[in-house]
Design a protein around this motif. Structure first.
Motif, PDB file in Angstrom:
ATOM      1  N   LEU A 768       0.924  -1.213  -0.132  1.00 18.46           N
ATOM      2  CA  LEU A 768      -0.156   0.059  -0.029  1.00 18.46           C
ATOM      3  C   LEU A 768       0.794   1.332   0.142  1.00 18.46           C
ATOM      4  O   LEU A 768       0.810   2.174  -0.882  1.00 18.46           O
ATOM      5  N   ALA A 769       2.017   1.195   0.955  1.00 23.15           N
ATOM      6  CA  ALA A 769       2.778   2.466   0.882  1.00 23.15           C
ATOM      7  C   ALA A 769       3.541   2.553  -0.394  1.00 23.15           C
ATOM      8  O   ALA A 769       3.896   3.609  -0.920  1.00 23.15           O
ATOM      9  N   ALA A 770       3.974   1.596  -1.067  1.00 23.71           N
ATOM     10  CA  ALA A 770       4.578   1.484  -2.466  1.00 23.71           C
ATOM     11  C   ALA A 770       3.715   2.098  -3.376  1.00 23.71           C
ATOM     12  O   ALA A 770       4.274   2.802  -4.470  1.00 23.71           O
ATOM     13  N   THR A 771       2.414   1.648  -3.164  1.00 21.85           N
ATOM     14  CA  THR A 771       1.262   2.307  -4.478  1.00 21.85           C
ATOM     15  C   THR A 771       1.346   3.914  -4.053  1.00 21.85           C
ATOM     16  O   THR A 771       1.283   4.640  -5.095  1.00 21.85           O
ATOM     17  N   CYS A 772       1.276   4.219  -2.865  1.00 25.55           N
ATOM     18  CA  CYS A 772       1.153   5.659  -2.684  1.00 25.55           C
ATOM     19  C   CYS A 772       2.416   6.461  -3.266  1.00 25.55           C
ATOM     20  O   CYS A 772       2.340   7.453  -3.728  1.00 25.55           O
ATOM     21  N   ASP A 773       3.581   5.676  -3.138  1.00 27.78           N
ATOM     22  CA  ASP A 773       4.880   6.506  -3.524  1.00 27.78           C
ATOM     23  C   ASP A 773       4.781   6.349  -5.091  1.00 27.78           C
ATOM     24  O   ASP A 773       5.352   7.523  -5.545  1.00 27.78           O
ATOM     25  N   HIS A 774       4.389   5.545  -5.791  1.00 33.63           N
ATOM     26  CA  HIS A 774       4.208   5.350  -7.020  1.00 33.63           C
ATOM     27  C   HIS A 774       3.220   6.433  -7.523  1.00 33.63           C
ATOM     28  O   HIS A 774       3.538   7.236  -8.545  1.00 33.63           O
ATOM     29  N   LEU A 775       2.173   6.949  -7.004  1.00 33.81           N
ATOM     30  CA  LEU A 775       1.412   8.048  -7.289  1.00 33.81           C
ATOM     31  C   LEU A 775       2.057   9.404  -7.188  1.00 33.81           C
ATOM     32  O   LEU A 775       1.844  10.202  -7.889  1.00 33.81           O
ATOM     33  N   GLU A 777       5.286   9.965  -7.211  1.00 33.18           N
ATOM     34  CA  GLU A 777       6.237  10.127  -8.238  1.00 33.18           C
ATOM     35  C   GLU A 777       5.752  10.313  -9.666  1.00 33.18           C
ATOM     36  O   GLU A 777       6.336  11.050 -10.398  1.00 33.18           O
ATOM     37  N   ARG A 778       4.674   9.772 -10.016  1.00 37.19           N
ATOM     38  CA  ARG A 778       4.006  10.200 -11.333  1.00 37.19           C
ATOM     39  C   ARG A 778       3.583  11.706 -11.257  1.00 37.19           C
ATOM     40  O   ARG A 778       3.625  12.282 -12.336  1.00 37.19           O
ATOM     41  N   SER A 779       2.908  11.924 -10.073  1.00 36.28           N
ATOM     42  CA  SER A 779       2.281  13.313 -10.286  1.00 36.28           C
ATOM     43  C   SER A 779       3.528  14.323 -10.021  1.00 36.28           C
ATOM     44  O   SER A 779       3.107  15.432 -10.858  1.00 36.28           O
ATOM     45  N   ARG A 780       4.642  13.993  -9.628  1.00 32.46           N
ATOM     46  CA  ARG A 780       5.744  14.718  -9.719  1.00 32.46           C
ATOM     47  C   ARG A 780       6.112  15.063 -11.030  1.00 32.46           C
ATOM     48  O   ARG A 780       6.946  16.160 -11.356  1.00 32.46           O
ATOM     49  N   LEU A 781       6.233  14.135 -12.039  1.00 34.48           N
ATOM     50  CA  LEU A 781       6.934  14.188 -13.354  1.00 34.48           C
ATOM     51  C   LEU A 781       5.740  14.814 -14.627  1.00 34.48           C
ATOM     52  O   LEU A 781       6.406  15.003 -15.703  1.00 34.48           O
ATOM     53  N   LEU A 782       4.552  15.056 -14.009  1.00 39.36           N
ATOM     54  CA  LEU A 782       3.685  15.481 -15.010  1.00 39.36           C
ATOM     55  C   LEU A 782       4.097  16.785 -15.480  1.00 39.36           C
ATOM     56  O   LEU A 782       4.663  17.599 -14.929  1.00 39.36           O
ATOM     57  N   GLN A 783       3.552  17.103 -16.840  1.00 41.07           N
ATOM     58  CA  GLN A 783       3.686  18.305 -17.302  1.00 41.07           C
ATOM     59  C   GLN A 783       2.233  18.889 -17.511  1.00 41.07           C
ATOM     60  O   GLN A 783       1.408  18.034 -18.034  1.00 41.07           O
ATOM     61  N   PRO A 784       2.031  19.942 -17.752  1.00 40.77           N
ATOM     62  CA  PRO A 784       2.792  21.201 -17.032  1.00 40.77           C
ATOM     63  C   PRO A 784       2.879  21.079 -15.879  1.00 40.77           C
ATOM     64  O   PRO A 784       2.308  20.443 -15.004  1.00 40.77           O
ATOM     65  N   VAL A 790      -0.568  20.563  -8.481  1.00 35.83           N
ATOM     66  CA  VAL A 790      -2.247  20.410  -7.916  1.00 35.83           C
ATOM     67  C   VAL A 790      -2.253  19.034  -7.813  1.00 35.83           C
ATOM     68  O   VAL A 790      -2.792  18.529  -6.587  1.00 35.83           O
ATOM     69  N   LEU A 791      -1.689  17.968  -8.596  1.00 36.23           N
ATOM     70  CA  LEU A 791      -1.729  16.577  -8.308  1.00 36.23           C
ATOM     71  C   LEU A 791      -0.829  16.283  -7.080  1.00 36.23           C
ATOM     72  O   LEU A 791      -1.284  15.410  -6.130  1.00 36.23           O
ATOM     73  N   ARG A 792       0.143  17.015  -6.785  1.00 36.98           N
ATOM     74  CA  ARG A 792       1.022  16.548  -5.638  1.00 36.98           C
ATOM     75  C   ARG A 792       0.112  17.066  -4.239  1.00 36.98           C
ATOM     76  O   ARG A 792      -0.039  16.512  -3.225  1.00 36.98           O
ATOM     77  N   VAL A 793      -0.594  18.267  -4.369  1.00 42.76           N
ATOM     78  CA  VAL A 793      -1.379  18.872  -3.186  1.00 42.76           C
ATOM     79  C   VAL A 793      -2.493  17.734  -3.236  1.00 42.76           C
ATOM     80  O   VAL A 793      -2.623  17.383  -1.732  1.00 42.76           O
ATOM     81  N   GLY A 794      -3.039  17.186  -4.198  1.00 42.99           N
ATOM     82  CA  GLY A 794      -4.194  16.162  -4.048  1.00 42.99           C
ATOM     83  C   GLY A 794      -3.441  15.121  -3.558  1.00 42.99           C
ATOM     84  O   GLY A 794      -4.194  14.166  -2.469  1.00 42.99           O
ATOM     85  N   TYR A 795      -2.265  14.450  -3.769  1.00 45.63           N
ATOM     86  CA  TYR A 795      -1.628  13.251  -3.335  1.00 45.63           C
ATOM     87  C   TYR A 795      -1.288  13.478  -1.744  1.00 45.63           C
ATOM     88  O   TYR A 795      -1.818  12.595  -0.880  1.00 45.63           O
ATOM     89  N   TYR A 796      -0.901  14.780  -1.129  1.00 47.27           N
ATOM     90  CA  TYR A 796      -0.688  14.968   0.353  1.00 47.27           C
ATOM     91  C   TYR A 796      -2.087  14.802   0.755  1.00 47.27           C
ATOM     92  O   TYR A 796      -2.414  14.306   2.038  1.00 47.27           O
TER      93      TYR A 796
END
Length: 845
Positions: A768-775, A777-784, A790-796
């Motif tokens: 479960l923690a690994a799945t959260c980590d993947h989410l 990392e993916r949100s951090r690399l998105l463009q623009p 916004v996605l990082r804030v949603g993740y937090y």
């Protein structure tokens, strides 16, 4: 003494002096050489350097390089001034300081997060660990076994000895003599029993699971953020907290499961330095950890399989290495086999050697081993002289007997009255004939021993009340018919009238083959070998236990008095705690069956039995006189392993048993203790929100990974290959670890409980923690970048919401974890989120 630094502004300014003097004389003249050079007029560049380097320097210091104070010159000057001002500057020192450096130094780095998770784990597990001060669930087993170790009396258990030895060692260190035998669930602990210390060692093992999870996540390549998240998830699991606060083996089992995985991951990271000291150390530690794991429970074989699968994958990589010589590949395989199979086997045998060395006296385990094994025990019943009494007789089928409880001085009894249709707490009964324990002699105390016959091929029961001739032997399967009413002694999956965690016992007439399994009982006479005829002699008592064949539970009386409808007689039930108190019954012969044409055959059988007893007695004397013929360690080890495997597969049904398919969504709970006066209770229940979200994460991982694989097959790389490989391999390790500790139970026929699922839980929490980590990392690399933010804030927000939900769920169910506070009926019903949960409610009328 000074370090040269270059700056753009002084790129073309030469360095005046590098302080690397080898003698004190040269160092003393350094200042004069610089002054001389300045006086000789080295030009504008030298004066410019002096201006630049001395600008901003402390007063009284010169600078040798750009921006660097002349520490040598200034220190020599200051020392000279101090010496001139001191009256003792030229006095020889008697105690000159040593210029030698320290011999042994160490650099300590403290991981604060690692320490915090240990502290939190200890806090949650040790809080109010003294409560409740009563025997909980399987503490009746493992506390009792620790007492037998301290008394050095031989006992039999289906599990290896390590966990019980740990509890016994704690009891020995605090002065416990083993006088308390943990007979029944709910028994109060005397002040002489160190139950708190014994629970604390289990809690310590549970607390050490937290840093193991933390370190495993780091070894798998995750960040500290993800490792902390996985540890917090594991920390907030109620079931893991409960299981580490009782005198049971699961806390050690879970700890050694994850230390084995951690040690192997440490070893895997040494693959670039094969056969080095670190390589051997971590491989050996993996073998030791696996040995300790198998020394607690043989279900630890699942952990061995997990490490074994990692080893196979590791060797598969080595096979594909074209630069590896065949001899080196063979050595890799050989050493892994020796360390990961040889060391666990040696540890297991060493533990059993300690086991046999401690248990040298005869005890309750005599009934499970061979005569030769019992000869090796001191003061064994089988080693005592057994001169055959002249007026002794053997118990025959068709005899009328009574069974009395030595604990409550009452007799197994039945009468024509039925159990009420509903009890006062609203539970239903079987509405069958009552079976109780009565304190006075009465004709209704008599029971007839019937020989059980297997049903015929057409399914009809051919052994209802047929008085077949023959001798009743130890471990025979029999039926007991009430002499007055001819109702057969029966037990089934109906809760006891006063003890809902135990099964009701009733009188029942068998009119259908459907009820055949519920009417059979296996006779286990204490101190008598299997297959021996039961000998009845004046002045000696025959103690036995009656095991219900279908459920494998034992007939017992609880000592609780029934209400008016039961005439204040003692409650009789069956209990899964087969070696607990009140399970022994004393057999008394009322009368033998009437003579028939088979008397001559019976007499011939009895004569053969007498001859066997006499020859056995002679053999015993020869063995003890000669000192030979006793079993060696290897013979006892092999025999005991055989009995353990056989007995482990004979555990039947239980009303609180849980099927494996119900585990991931927590379809069942397991009551451990219920207070006699209130609804305070300890129940094995997980954190429901955490369990359900973790199960969803497993399906999410499988779905996302399948999506990535399909896209990559079509040449579409949604994520970089390095990131995908890390996601796939680490997630697969955790998923396979969970599956290996869960899926095999679908092929187990014995009764299973929720606590069998606990070793798999931490794998699910880490996934479960690994799945959260993947989410993340993916949100951090998105463009623009704005979308990524916004996605990082949603993740937090998502992670914070999950943590709040998990914490709220943990606190809501904490009364079942700690047994405090006592909840009302309404509060318990509010927390009963699933109908199938067994949350006990005590209703007072």
């Amino acid at each position: 003494l000074t370090r040269a630094t270059r700056s753009p502004m002084a790129a073309d300014i030469p360095v005046v002096q590098r302080c690397s003097s080898s003698t004190s004389a040269e160092s003393t003249d350094a200042g004069s050489r610089v002054e001389q050079k300045e006086e000789e007029g080295s030009g504008l560049r030298l004066r410019t350097q002096a201006k630049l380097t001395n600008e901003g320097a402390p007063q009284g210091e010169s600078v040798t390089e750009v921006g660097q104070p002349s520490t040598l010159f200034s220190s020599l000057e200051s020392q000279k001034k101090k010496k001139n001002n001191s009256p003792f500057w030229n006095v020889t020192s008697w105690f000159p300081r040593s210029k030698e450096g320290a011999w042994l130094t160490c650099r300590v780095e403290v991981d604060v997060a690692w320490c915090v998770v240990i502290a939190l784990g200890c806090l949650i597990r040790f809080w109010r660990i003294h409560y409740p001060p009563y025997v909980l669930f399987d503490e009746v087993h493992f506390g009792k076994f620790a007492s037998y170790y301290l008394r050095r009396e031989f006992f039999f258990d289906v599990h290896p000895p390590l966990g019980k030895l740990i509890f016994a060692a704690i009891g020995y260190l605090v002065g416990f003599d083993g006088s308390f035998l943990f007979d029944n669930i709910g028994n109060a602990f005397p002040s002489t029993v160190p139950y708190v210390a014994m629970r604390c060692v289990s809690a310590l093992a549970g607390s050490l699971l937290m840093p193991c999870v933390f370190q495993i996540m780091l070894e798998l390549g995750f960040s500290h953020r993800t490792a902390i998240l996985a540890t917090v998830f594991t920390l907030l699991d109620n079931s893991l907290v409960i299981q580490s606060r009782v005198i049971m083996l699961d806390s050690f089992l879970i700890l050694f499961t994850y230390t084995s995985v951690l040690c192997y991951l440490k070893f895997y990271h040494c693959r670039y330095e094969p056969f080095s000291e670190r390589w051997h150390k971590w491989l050996a530690l993996t073998g030791v950890s696996l040995g300790l794991l198998l020394g607690v429970k043989y279900t630890g074989l699942l952990g061995l399989g997990c490490v074994g699968l990692l080893t196979v994958c590791d060797l598969w990589q080595l096979i594909g290495n074209p630069f590896l010589q065949l001899a080196d590949l063979f050595l890799h395989t050989l050493l892994r086999g020796l360390y990961l199979l040889g060391i666990p086997l040696l540890v297991n045998m060493a533990l059993f050697y300690i086991h046999f060395s401690i248990l040298v006296y005869s005890g309750p385990g005599n009934a499970y081993v061979s005569r030769s094994f019992k000869y090796s025990l001191l003061d064994s019943d089988s080693s005592a002289a057994r001169a055959f009494p002249t007026n002794a007789t053997f118990l025959r089928y068709g005899s009328n007997i009574t069974l009395s409880s030595p604990d409550y001085s009452c007799w197994l009894h039945s009468h024509a009255h039925l159990y009420p249709l509903k009890y006062s707490d609203g539970r239903g009964s079987s509405y069958q004939q009552q079976v109780t324990c009565y304190e006075f002699r009465d004709p209704n105390n008599a029971w007839t021993v019937l020989k059980y016959q297997e049903p015929s091929n057409d399914g009809q029961d051919s052994g209802t009340v047929v008085n077949s001739f023959g001798l009743v032997r130890n471990r025979d399967v029999v039926r007991l018919a009430h002499a007055s009413s001819q109702k057969l002694l029966n037990s089934h999956d109906v809760a006891g009238p006063l003890s809902p965690i135990k099964q009701e016992v009733s009188g029942y007439i068998n009119y259908s083959s459907e009820f055949v399994p519920y009417l059979q009982w296996r006779v286990e006479v204490l101190g008598v070998g299997g297959g021996d005829a039961i000998l009845m002699s004046p002045g000696s008592k025959v103690e036995l236990k009656l095991f219900h064949v279908h459920s494998t539970q034992v007939l017992t009386t609880t000592g609780k008095r029934l209400p008016e409808w039961g005439f204040q007689q003692y409650e009789v039930v069956t209990d899964r705690v087969t070696d607990g108190g009140n399970t022994r019954w004393i057999l008394n012969l009322v009368d033998q069956p009437a003579t028939s044409g088979n008397d001559s055959l019976l007499e011939e059988e009895e004569e053969k039995e007498r001859e066997r007893i006499q020859s056995e007695d002679e053999r015993r004397k020869e063995v003890q006189d000669s000192g030979g013929g006793l079993l060696s360690f290897w013979e006892k080890y092999i025999e005991l392993q055989h009995h353990m495997v056989t007995a482990h597969g004979n555990l039947g049904d239980h009303q609180f048993g849980a099927k494996p398919q119900s585990w991931p969504l927590m379809g069942k709970t397991l009551p451990y203790w219920l207070d006699e006066e209130s609804n305070a209770q300890v129940t094995l229940i997980g954190n429901p929100v955490l369990w359900w979200v973790g199960t969803a994460a497993i399906f999410l991982f499988v779905g996302v990974t399948s999506f990535y694989l399909l896209r990559r097959k079509r040449g579409m790389l949604d994520i970089p290959t390095v990131e995908f490989d890390h996601w796939f391999t680490t997630g697969s390790v955790l998923l396979v670890g969970w599956l290996l500790h869960f899926a095999p139970y679908f092929f187990v026929s014995r009764v299973l409980f929720l606590h069998h699922y606990l070793p798999a839980l931490a794998f699910k929490h880490m996934l479960l923690a690994a799945t959260c980590d993947h989410l993340y990392e993916r949100s951090r690399l998105l463009q623009p970048k704005a979308v990524a933010r916004v996605l990082r804030v949603g993740y937090y927000c998502l992670v914070a919401g999950l943590l709040l939900a998990f914490t709220a769920s943990f606190l809501a169910f904490s009364p079942f974890t700690y047994g405090h506070p006592s909840l009302t009926q309404g509060q318990i019903e509010m927390l009963k989120w699933r109908v199938s949960w067994d949350l006990l409610i005590r209703i007072r009328t």
